[in-house]
Design an enzyme around this catalytic site. Structure first.
Site, mmCIF file in Angstrom:
data_model
loop_
_atom_site.group_PDB
_atom_site.id
_atom_site.type_symbol
_atom_site.label_atom_id
_atom_site.label_comp_id
_atom_site.label_asym_id
_atom_site.label_seq_id
_atom_site.Cartn_x
_atom_site.Cartn_y
_atom_site.Cartn_z
ATOM 1 N N ASP A 36 -0.490 38.722 -6.036
ATOM 2 C CA ASP A 36 -0.469 39.155 -4.642
ATOM 3 C C ASP A 36 0.969 39.080 -4.155
ATOM 4 O O ASP A 36 1.835 38.506 -4.809
ATOM 5 C CB ASP A 36 -1.364 38.218 -3.820
ATOM 6 C CG ASP A 36 -1.701 38.756 -2.445
ATOM 7 O OD1 ASP A 36 -1.159 39.804 -2.039
ATOM 8 O OD2 ASP A 36 -2.509 38.121 -1.750
ATOM 9 N N CYS A 78 -1.764 44.084 -4.962
ATOM 10 C CA CYS A 78 -2.232 44.698 -3.718
ATOM 11 C C CYS A 78 -1.151 45.465 -2.960
ATOM 12 O O CYS A 78 -1.464 46.213 -2.046
ATOM 13 C CB CYS A 78 -2.839 43.631 -2.810
ATOM 14 S SG CYS A 78 -1.611 42.466 -2.193
#
Length: 121
Positions: A36, A78
């Site tokens: 992430d 992401c």
């Protein structure tokens, strides 16, 4: 709280969730390696601490190979991506499905908007 929720969800699904602090242990036998953004919007004041806390966690081919990820592992992120999170070699490789992931997210968001905002007669 997040760990308790993950444990509860895993128990309900009759699966096991494991947590690691060593990235090489975390990627052992992995089909998919996901990272992430380390510093999200609104967390800029925490950047120096986060860079220190996450040092050594960069996803790289060497980390995946030495950690024992499966031969055909896939990479996901992401976005937005920063170079300290994942090497260019991984991010732009055939292993990466980052851009397909982002496109799928876009269509999912649009479908949710359509369902929530559509006028119903």
């Amino acid at each position: 709280a997040v760990r308790m929720q993950a444990d509860a969800d895993a128990k309900a699904a009759n699966v096991q969730v494991e947590f690691f602090t060593d990235p090489k242990l975390a990627v052992k036998d992995a089909d998919i390696i996901v990272t992430d953004t380390w510093v999200s919007m609104g967390q800029e004041a925490e950047k120096a601490q986060r860079m220190s806390d996450f040092a050594g966690y960069q996803v790289s081919m060497q980390m995946a190979e030495s950690g024992g990820a499966k031969r055909d592992w896939t990479f996901m992120h992401c976005l937005p991506r920063k170079p300290e999170e994942v090497t260019d070699e991984v991010f732009y490789s055939d292993r990466s499905v980052v851009f397909q992931e982002a496109e799928n997210r876009k269509w999912t968001i649009l479908a949710a908007f359509a369902a929530l905002l559509a006028r119903r007669n």
